[in-house]
Design a protein around this motif. Structure first.
Motif, PDB file in Angstrom:
ATOM      1  N   GLN A   1     -43.297  26.521 -42.003  1.00 21.45           N
ATOM      2  CA  GLN A   1     -42.241  27.220 -41.278  1.00 21.45           C
ATOM      3  C   GLN A   1     -42.324  26.887 -39.792  1.00 21.45           C
ATOM      4  O   GLN A   1     -43.412  26.862 -39.229  1.00 21.45           O
ATOM      5  N   PRO A   2     -41.167  26.664 -39.135  1.00 16.40           N
ATOM      6  CA  PRO A   2     -41.221  26.449 -37.686  1.00 16.40           C
ATOM      7  C   PRO A   2     -41.572  27.751 -36.979  1.00 16.40           C
ATOM      8  O   PRO A   2     -41.420  28.831 -37.561  1.00 16.40           O
ATOM      9  N   PRO A   3     -42.027  27.665 -35.744  1.00 19.66           N
ATOM     10  CA  PRO A   3     -42.510  28.865 -35.036  1.00 19.66           C
ATOM     11  C   PRO A   3     -41.460  29.969 -34.992  1.00 19.66           C
ATOM     12  O   PRO A   3     -41.801  31.136 -35.104  1.00 19.66           O
ATOM     13  N   TRP A   4     -40.179  29.538 -34.776  1.00 25.60           N
ATOM     14  CA  TRP A   4     -39.159  30.565 -34.550  1.00 25.60           C
ATOM     15  C   TRP A   4     -38.798  31.332 -35.821  1.00 25.60           C
ATOM     16  O   TRP A   4     -38.095  32.306 -35.767  1.00 25.60           O
ATOM     17  N   ALA A   5     -39.295  30.881 -36.984  1.00 20.51           N
ATOM     18  CA  ALA A   5     -38.939  31.569 -38.227  1.00 20.51           C
ATOM     19  C   ALA A   5     -40.073  32.448 -38.722  1.00 20.51           C
ATOM     20  O   ALA A   5     -39.969  33.053 -39.779  1.00 20.51           O
ATOM     21  N   ARG A   6     -41.193  32.534 -37.990  1.00 22.43           N
ATOM     22  CA  ARG A   6     -42.372  33.167 -38.577  1.00 22.43           C
ATOM     23  C   ARG A   6     -42.488  34.663 -38.332  1.00 22.43           C
ATOM     24  O   ARG A   6     -43.233  35.349 -39.007  1.00 22.43           O
TER      25      ARG A   6
ATOM     26  N   GLN B   1     -43.363  20.307 -14.455  1.00 22.85           N
ATOM     27  CA  GLN B   1     -43.587  21.566 -13.756  1.00 22.85           C
ATOM     28  C   GLN B   1     -43.379  22.767 -14.670  1.00 22.85           C
ATOM     29  O   GLN B   1     -43.863  23.850 -14.403  1.00 22.85           O
ATOM     30  N   VAL B   2     -42.583  22.588 -15.724  1.00 21.27           N
ATOM     31  CA  VAL B   2     -42.325  23.697 -16.638  1.00 21.27           C
ATOM     32  C   VAL B   2     -43.487  23.774 -17.616  1.00 21.27           C
ATOM     33  O   VAL B   2     -43.687  22.870 -18.429  1.00 21.27           O
ATOM     34  N   HIS B   3     -44.263  24.860 -17.527  1.00 25.26           N
ATOM     35  CA  HIS B   3     -45.447  24.939 -18.391  1.00 25.26           C
ATOM     36  C   HIS B   3     -45.026  24.998 -19.841  1.00 25.26           C
ATOM     37  O   HIS B   3     -44.099  25.704 -20.218  1.00 25.26           O
ATOM     38  N   ARG B   4     -45.747  24.231 -20.627  1.00 24.62           N
ATOM     39  CA  ARG B   4     -45.465  24.121 -22.046  1.00 24.62           C
ATOM     40  C   ARG B   4     -45.365  25.494 -22.714  1.00 24.62           C
ATOM     41  O   ARG B   4     -44.546  25.733 -23.605  1.00 24.62           O
ATOM     42  N   SER B   5     -46.218  26.439 -22.259  1.00 25.20           N
ATOM     43  CA  SER B   5     -46.269  27.730 -22.941  1.00 25.20           C
ATOM     44  C   SER B   5     -44.957  28.498 -22.774  1.00 25.20           C
ATOM     45  O   SER B   5     -44.634  29.339 -23.603  1.00 25.20           O
ATOM     46  N   LEU B   6     -44.177  28.181 -21.716  1.00 27.52           N
ATOM     47  CA  LEU B   6     -42.904  28.876 -21.546  1.00 27.52           C
ATOM     48  C   LEU B   6     -41.966  28.541 -22.693  1.00 27.52           C
ATOM     49  O   LEU B   6     -41.207  29.379 -23.162  1.00 27.52           O
ATOM     50  N   GLU B   7     -42.025  27.278 -23.144  1.00 28.31           N
ATOM     51  CA  GLU B   7     -41.198  26.889 -24.284  1.00 28.31           C
ATOM     52  C   GLU B   7     -41.731  27.489 -25.564  1.00 28.31           C
ATOM     53  O   GLU B   7     -40.994  27.970 -26.420  1.00 28.31           O
TER      54      GLU B   7
ATOM     55  N   GLY C   1     -38.492  33.334 -31.454  1.00 28.04           N
ATOM     56  CA  GLY C   1     -37.440  33.082 -32.433  1.00 28.04           C
ATOM     57  C   GLY C   1     -36.370  32.119 -31.976  1.00 28.04           C
ATOM     58  O   GLY C   1     -35.353  31.969 -32.641  1.00 28.04           O
ATOM     59  N   ALA C   2     -36.564  31.451 -30.821  1.00 32.32           N
ATOM     60  CA  ALA C   2     -35.563  30.501 -30.360  1.00 32.32           C
ATOM     61  C   ALA C   2     -35.876  29.123 -30.933  1.00 32.32           C
ATOM     62  O   ALA C   2     -37.021  28.671 -30.873  1.00 32.32           O
ATOM     63  N   GLY C   3     -34.872  28.447 -31.469  1.00 31.35           N
ATOM     64  CA  GLY C   3     -35.057  27.090 -31.967  1.00 31.35           C
ATOM     65  C   GLY C   3     -35.188  26.120 -30.799  1.00 31.35           C
ATOM     66  O   GLY C   3     -35.088  26.504 -29.637  1.00 31.35           O
TER      67      GLY C   3
ATOM     68  N   GLN D   1     -32.295  39.052 -28.751  1.00 30.06           N
ATOM     69  CA  GLN D   1     -31.028  38.302 -28.740  1.00 30.06           C
ATOM     70  C   GLN D   1     -31.056  37.225 -29.805  1.00 30.06           C
ATOM     71  O   GLN D   1     -30.083  36.999 -30.517  1.00 30.06           O
ATOM     72  N   ARG D   2     -32.208  36.532 -29.908  1.00 28.43           N
ATOM     73  CA  ARG D   2     -32.305  35.485 -30.926  1.00 28.43           C
ATOM     74  C   ARG D   2     -32.137  36.070 -32.321  1.00 28.43           C
ATOM     75  O   ARG D   2     -31.705  35.417 -33.225  1.00 28.43           O
ATOM     76  N   ARG D   3     -32.521  37.342 -32.485  1.00 26.66           N
ATOM     77  CA  ARG D   3     -32.400  37.977 -33.793  1.00 26.66           C
ATOM     78  C   ARG D   3     -31.059  38.669 -33.964  1.00 26.66           C
ATOM     79  O   ARG D   3     -30.850  39.398 -34.910  1.00 26.66           O
ATOM     80  N   ARG D   4     -30.183  38.475 -32.991  1.00 27.81           N
ATOM     81  CA  ARG D   4     -28.834  39.036 -33.031  1.00 27.81           C
ATOM     82  C   ARG D   4     -28.842  40.557 -33.234  1.00 27.81           C
ATOM     83  O   ARG D   4     -28.036  41.097 -33.980  1.00 27.81           O
ATOM     84  N   VAL D   5     -29.755  41.191 -32.558  1.00 22.95           N
ATOM     85  CA  VAL D   5     -29.785  42.650 -32.591  1.00 22.95           C
ATOM     86  C   VAL D   5     -28.616  43.147 -31.734  1.00 22.95           C
ATOM     87  O   VAL D   5     -28.416  42.642 -30.630  1.00 22.95           O
TER      88      VAL D   5
END
Lengths: 450, 580, 348
Positions: free
Chosen positions: C73-78, B464-470, B477-479, C104-108
């Protein structure tokens, strides 16, 4: 095999060490109880809880854990857990203790038994070698629901033979000896009291009236209490405690009964020998004996002086000499055929109950018909039917023969059950099915002949 | 000709296709899950199979199976188990099919009553139900005593195999009811109308359009009932029926010992029949699951009932409700009874049984809360991990994890319990107790047994969680881990809570595995406590009181799970209303 | 080159399983440029955009962002901002929380973060809806939140995946203009993915037409429209007459008709591409090419005629519509004048 010997030797060594420690410093042993005591028992919570509470009150440093298993399952369990067994084995059936003693599973703690008679009825109270101790005695008999008997207009049974009465068809219950150590003892008592073949004949005829063969000994008092059927073949305290709890039930001892000590033993390799010893000692003390008179426990004490505190009408084997005196119970005989007897009962009765009761129903119907007419042919057919229904396919000698009975030693992880057992069981099963079918046909022919 | 058409043969280079697309975290997670499943599902069940197929010296052999089928008792037990499972499906269908048709085809004022009917039996553990039904429907139960008084007849409802069938059918019919009404109400009105438009009506319409479309739901429910009944240990045991497979296996293992090969042979047969039944249903359903193809539409057209039809419906619903309620009433009465002996109702009432169990053994309840709560947590964590690996990574072999976890469905609690005993009996905890019989193992076994439910729920929630949300989170910038904790898990929360509660509630009444593994009062759960308390010559009141506590616990949890699921669904529909 | 490209895509190939989605794609997007990937669905344009964002690694080739190799590079580092086709707003967070997430992810630091969230929302004119949840917003508002969320992180490159496709047709032109205006103001390197040529034409400085995983042509919109390099480009960008025939003796022979040619055509089989507006209809007088009206479609601003010339040559011509000028009826004979300078000759 190699591994088995190793553990056995190790356990013996430990036991010897423990015994030495006790004899050198008996006073200190009392003080240094281990914090944890594990009891494996076939007794219900009603029985164990008052003792455990009383003991824990006396020895606050020790926590008692109760593991509830049927006697046979408990024996199997102790055997499986030889590396770290429970500390105490606490159950009714002395034959189970005998089996465990033979298996070198019981330790030999030093217990003070002063003030307890060496024999009760015809039985020694304690094991001669000091490996298990009687703390109460029990007889076996019949428990019946008074409302049920009244409503169904049934007579009150007094003797085992009374249960053969066709009026009881479908009103009697029992548990399987293979699942209940106490029933096993009852069956063994009947067989020893009446003789092997007459005993089986009587059992098979009573079985014709069985409503059910429960696989739990508690299934029987439950069913009698709630009135699912009227009469149960049980150990005495089931009847006494049910009555004490308010159920409309009564209990009678037939003459063929035996007073058998209910026992406790310390298991070889116990990790808490001091606490185990203290528990046994408490059980045998006057204070411990009084707990037996708790309404939910209701068992006959082994100390004569405790009976002074019993309610009116409570049986006293030290005064009533007839109680259980007729049968001299032979533990050796019992032990030799322990597993065989269980298996035989299940093949002949438990698993074939429907066929057996149908056949007896036909026999009883034919008898009723014959009572009115007088047909010689009918009587002859009926005699044949009865003969088939009351014949046990194993002779007493065979049952004692190690070559046959030996095939029925319980299987172990390192020694799987032999094919001989399966083969014999299959033979008995086939014989039983054939005999019951034939008997039924004969009885039906007898009825037609009348 | 032109530059546009790329020849289809220009495939992707092999090296790129074989590239290992997984991060170390994914590999580590997969390996941990795999280790858990191997240790507590594959190895124990494997040991059961091995023991069934090897002789004393460890050579492969079929001799035990030969022995099994040569022994008439086992042959008969096998047939009895098949009979009981089959008849239970039949009787359950007799109850469920009319109810499903009533609620999904007609506007029936008692529809809410019927949906209550569908949940009530499930909150009552079947072994507790068995005791209660013995009291109500037994040969001298309330019903028969009254019948004997009034008419001099007796209904042998609870005798032998038929008693088991009766108890099981009454307990499990909701599975058929729920699945069937779900698939009946998924049938698009337009399909029925198309059928009518082409000239079909009445019975023809039912036979040609409605029934074939409803078949998948029915089969799904029926196969589940078959398997559950076939594997059940506690109900026949409490009804004193021993000539069935599961009781035979239990009796062999507990009285003859762990060395007896017959217990394992029976275990193998239980597993194989379960797989065959479920696989057979899946095979029958292959290509017949129409639910995905039916879009829109407000479900099957519900029509008004005529007065006669309504009377008929009530005449069916009310007695069924009474039947379903009987065990609940029975167990409640028993828990409050002073003495209940050979009379339609108890002699008097008391709260003493409740105070006994709460005073003497509060640990049964707290243990259950602890074990089942932990098991539910383990399930949610494992379920989310597996669902995530399957749906969101390209880890090679990730489907194997899913299949392994789902395979637990086909493993009866008894078989898993026996396998665990055999595999871990020798392993000792630091305090000297065997791992196999410790509470830790009990918790793990609950977790393994309920994992399929949690996994399905987690998979559905993650789908149910759309892939694009991730991806949006990663883009911001979230790992992977932050994305999981901040986006995915909060969005799955409702579904996961429902999964947790379902795992918890069903584990709370699991008895088959508990009976084999639990040995000590102090760390035994509620289900074991009920079983032990039921074994007293001084009456079953205390056991019934524990049973009532268990039923209430499960009922509260089920209610909570339904509420959570409902709220989740509403939230989702609201969302879909405004956002694409 | 002194200044590195905003995004450079070098020989990138990519596939799933056995299918190849991108086949040796090379593109250079200049810093500050509004660039469009245009192509039909399945052309690989979205996949290419996702590779730039880091969702997937090319099987071969490199992707450089601002001169640095970002291929692995992973998406979050680009630090590239992607606006998703369905906006992908997190439903469990408020508008402000959605926008603040990347910061927040960039710790601003908190104060700075609040300021930038507000600034980003101001930019899209939604600061007053900060505390709403996405489900409480209209589609257009949601899209603007998605853009604000992306802009808040001050990305090096802005990626727009079909940003207008989920909007009502009436809203599109306005939002498109806002987007372009915003991009000019921020001077942000931007890549727009679309299948709509009008959208690409209107917004992009330059664009690439993709089909079947390959770049067919790159250039300014008018350049591509006027001088398509292939039949596909010609056909995909607007309506075109694509006439198969032969260049023979300074004229184009097709379907039994002779058409004029741009100068310098070599003899041989060829395709002549002609925009409908390059065909002029003559109601009388000497016809360069006699034809017959098959059908007329009245489109409001102009009328489209389907004509038949020669023996089997179908042509499409368009003529502005003026009051008083009734569309020609089917069967009416007309003359067609063709402006050879508007014709493009393509290889067959």
């Amino acid at each position: 095999m190699q591994r088995l010997l190793m553990t056995r030797r190790g356990a013996l060594g430990m036991a010897a060490g423990a015994a030495a420690a006790v004899s050198s410093a008996p006073a200190r042993a009392q003080a240094a109880l281990e914090p944890r005591l594990v009891i494996i028992t076939s007794f219900s919570r009603d029985v164990t809880t008052p003792f455990v509470q009383a003991f824990e009150q006396r020895h606050p440093g020790t926590k008692v854990e109760v593991q509830n298993r049927s006697t046979t399952a408990a024996v199997a369990f102790v055997r499986e857990t030889r590396s770290s067994p429970p500390d105490l084995f606490w159950a009714s059936a002395p034959d189970a203790f005998e089996v465990m003693k033979q298996g070198n599973l019981l330790a030999r703690p030093q217990i003070d038994t002063a003030g307890i008679p060496a024999t009760i009825g015809a039985q020694p109270t304690h094991d001669a070698e000091g490996r298990y101790f009687g703390f109460a005695v029990s007889g076996y008999g019949m428990m019946y629901n008074t409302r049920y008997l009244r409503a169904n207009r049934l007579p009150v049974p007094k003797e085992w033979a009374d249960l053969k009465n066709p009026a009881y068809q479908g009103h009697v219950g029992i548990s399987s000896p293979s699942r209940s150590g106490t029933t096993h003892l009852t069956i063994e008592t009947i067989l020893q009291g009446e003789g092997w073949e007459p005993g089986w004949a009587q059992l098979l005829e009573i079985a014709g009236n069985f409503a059910q063969v429960s696989d739990r000994s508690f299934g029987v008092p439950d069913a009698v209490n709630s009135g699912q059927y009227g009469i149960g073949i049980v150990i005495d305290f089931f009847g006494f405690s049910a009555k004490a709890s308010g159920f409309p039930v009564e209990f009678v001892y037939p003459t063929v009964t035996t007073l058998v000590p209910a026992n406790i033993a310390m298991i070889e390799g116990s990790k808490s020998p001091n606490a185990a010893r203290a528990f046994i000692q408490f059980l045998l003390s006057p204070a411990g004996q009084e707990v037996l008179l708790d309404p939910k426990v209701m068992r006959l004490p082994v100390r004569p002086e405790t009976y002074a505190k019993a309610p009116a009408g409570f049986p006293n084997p030290f005064r009533d000499q007839s109680l259980g005196a007729r049968v001299k119970f032979d533990n050796g005989v019992s032990e030799a055929r322990y597993e065989l007897l269980n298996s035989l009962f299940d093949r002949l009765i438990t698993f074939r109950l429907r066929e057996l009761t149908e056949a007896w129903k036909a026999v009883h119907a034919a008898e009723a018909a014959l009572a009115r007419s007088n047909s010689a042919q009918g009587r002859e057919l009926l005699a044949q039917a009865r003969a088939r229904l009351t014949r046990v396919p194993v002779t007493e000698a065979q049952a004692a023969d190690p070559a046959i009975a030996g095939a029925f030693q319980p299987a172990r992880p390192d020694r799987p059950a032999g094919p001989r057992q399966a083969q014999l069981e299959e033979e008995w099963d086939r014989a039983a099915v054939a005999a019951y079918a034939e008997a039924r046909q004969l009885a039906e022919r007898a009825q037609r002949a009348s | 000709m032109s530059t546009t058409a790329l020849p289809a043969a220009t495939g992707r280079p092999w090296r790129a296709r074989l590239r290992f697309d997984a991060s170390p975290v994914q590999v580590a997670a997969a390996l941990l899950v795999l280790a858990f499943l191997l240790a507590f599902l594959v190895v124990p069940v494997g040991r059961v199979f091995l023991a069934a197929f090897t002789d004393g010296e460890g050579r492969l052999t079929l001799v035990h199976f030969g022995d099994f089928f040569r022994t008439s008792l086992f042959r008969e037990s096998f047939l009895n188990s098949l009979y009981v499972a089959g008849m239970s499906v039949a009787v359950a269908s007799v109850l469920a099919v009319p109810l499903a048709v009533i609620v999904s085809r007609f506007r029936f004022p008692g529809a809410a009553l019927v949906s209550t009917l569908g949940v009530l039996p499930l909150v009552m553990p079947p072994f507790v139900g068995a005791v209660a039904m013995q009291l109500v429907f037994g040969r001298n139960g309330s019903l028969n005593l009254l019948l004997m008084d009034w008419f001099g007849v007796r209904l042998e409802l609870m005798d032998g195999l038929n008693g088991v069938v009766f108890v099981q059918a009454l307990h499990y019919f909701p599975f058929i009811l729920m699945n069937l009404s779900a698939s009946l109400s998924n049938i698009d009105t337009a399909m029925e109308e198309a059928g009518q438009n082409l000239g079909a009506r009445g019975f023809t319409l039912m036979r040609t359009i409605v029934l074939p479309l409803a078949l998948p739901g029915y089969l799904a429910g029926a196969s589940l009932v078959f398997v559950k009944v076939f594997d059940d240990l506690a109900t026949p045991l409490l009804l004193n029926v021993t000539n069935m497979l599961a009781p035979q296996a239990y009796l062999r293992v507990t009285s003859v010992g762990l060395g007896d090969p017959m217990g394992y042979v029976i275990g193998v047969i239980l597993v194989v029949v379960s797989i065959l039944a479920m696989g057979g249903a899946a095979l029958l359903l292959r290509g017949r699951d129409y639910s995905m193809q039916q879009r829109g539409g407000g479900g099957l057209g519900r029509r008004e009932m005529s007065a006669g039809q309504r009377a008929l419906a009530w005449a069916f619903v009310v007695p069924t409700l009474l039947l379903v309620l009987a065990p609940h009433i029975g167990i409640a009465l028993l828990s409050l009874a002073t003495v209940w002996s050979f009379s339609p109702l108890p002699d008097g009432y008391t709260l003493a049984h409740f105070s006994t169990v709460l005073r003497e053994t509060p640990q049964f309840l707290t243990n259950t809360l602890l074990y089942c709560g932990l098991a539910g947590l383990i399930d949610v964590v494992l379920g989310v991990t597996i669902a995530w690996l399957v749906l969101r990574t390209r880890l090679p072999g990730r489907r194997v994890l899913d299949m392994l976890a789902m395979a637990a469905l086909a493993v009866p609690g008894l078989v898993l319990g026996i396998g665990i005993l055999r595999s871990y009996f020798g392993v000792q905890l630091p305090d000297g107790t065997a791992l196999a019989t410790s509470w830790i193992m009990l918790t793990i076994v609950y977790a393994v047994r309920r994992l399929p439910y949690a996994l399905r729920a987690a998979t559905a929630a993650l789908q149910q969680v759309h892939r694009s949300l991730e991806e949006a989170a990663e883009n911001m910038g979230a790992g992977k881990v932050t994305t999981l904790t901040h986006i995915v898990i909060p969005l799955m929360a409702g579904g996961l809570a429902a999964a947790f509660v379902t795992s918890f509630a069903t584990a709370a009444v699991e008895l088959s595995a508990t009976l084999v593994l639990a040995t000590r009062d102090v760390d035994a759960p509620l289900s074991y406590g009920i079983y032990v308390f039921m074994q007293s010559p001084a009456g079953r009141g205390a056991g019934a009181a524990l049973g009532v506590i268990a039923v209430l616990t499960v009922a509260v949890c089920t209610f909570a799970a339904n509420r959570l699921a409902e709220r989740e669904r509403r939230r989702r529909t609201r969302q879909q209303g405004t956002a694409p | 080159m002194s200044e590195p490209a905003g995004v450079a895509i070098e020989h990138v190939s990519f596939g799933y399983g056995a299918t190849r989605v991108l086949d040796g794609v090379s593109l250079e997007i200049r810093k500050g440029e509004f660039f469009a990937f245009l192509g039909p669905s399945g052309s690989g344009k979205t996949t290419l955009l996702r590779l730039v964002a880091g969702f997937g690694t090319p099987d071969s080739g490199r992707i450089l962002i601002g001169g640095r190799d970002a291929t692995r590079q992973p998406p979050w580092a680009r630090n590239v901002g992607l606006v998703f086709q369905n906006y992908a707003l997190w439903p469990h967070m408020t508008v402000a929380e959605n926008v603040a997430f990347g910061l927040q992810r960039r710790r601003v630091p908190r104060a700075e973060r609040d300021r930038r969230v507000r600034a980003a929302l101001d930019l899209v004119g939604l600061a007053h809806l900060m505390d709403r949840r996405p489900a409480q917003l209209s589609g257009g508002q949601q899209q603007r939140v998605a853009i604000a969320r992306t802009l808040a992180i001050e990305p090096e490159v802005l990626l727009l995946d079909e940003p207008l496709s989920n909007l009502d047709a009436g809203l599109r032109a306005g939002v498109r203009a806002e987007l372009v205006e915003l991009q000019r103001r921020l001077g942000l390197t931007t890549i727009l993915v679309t299948h709509d040529q009008e959208e690409a034409n209107a917004a992009a400085d330059r664009m690439a037409v993709l089909n079947d995983g390959k770049v067919l042509q790159v250039g300014r919109p008018a350049e591509l429209y006027d001088r398509p390099a292939s039949r596909f480009v010609a056909g995909f960008l607007g309506t075109a007459n694509l006439i198969e025939g032969r260049v023979d003796g300074g004229a184009f022979q097709a379907g039994g008709a002779r058409l004029p040619l741009p100068p310098g055509a070599a003899s041989g089989p060829a395709v002549l591409a002609l925009r409908p507006q390059a065909l002029r209809l003559l109601r009388e007088g000497d016809a360069t090419l006699p034809a017959r009206v098959l059908r007329a479609e009245f489109l409001g601003g102009h009328v489209r005629y389907i004509l038949e010339a020669g023996e089997a040559l179908t042509l499409v011509a368009e003529e502005p519509h003026l009051r008083g000028l009734d569309p020609l009826p089917p069967g009416a004979p007309v003359g067609v004048a063709i402006d050879a300078s508007q014709a493009t000759l393509l290889r067959a």
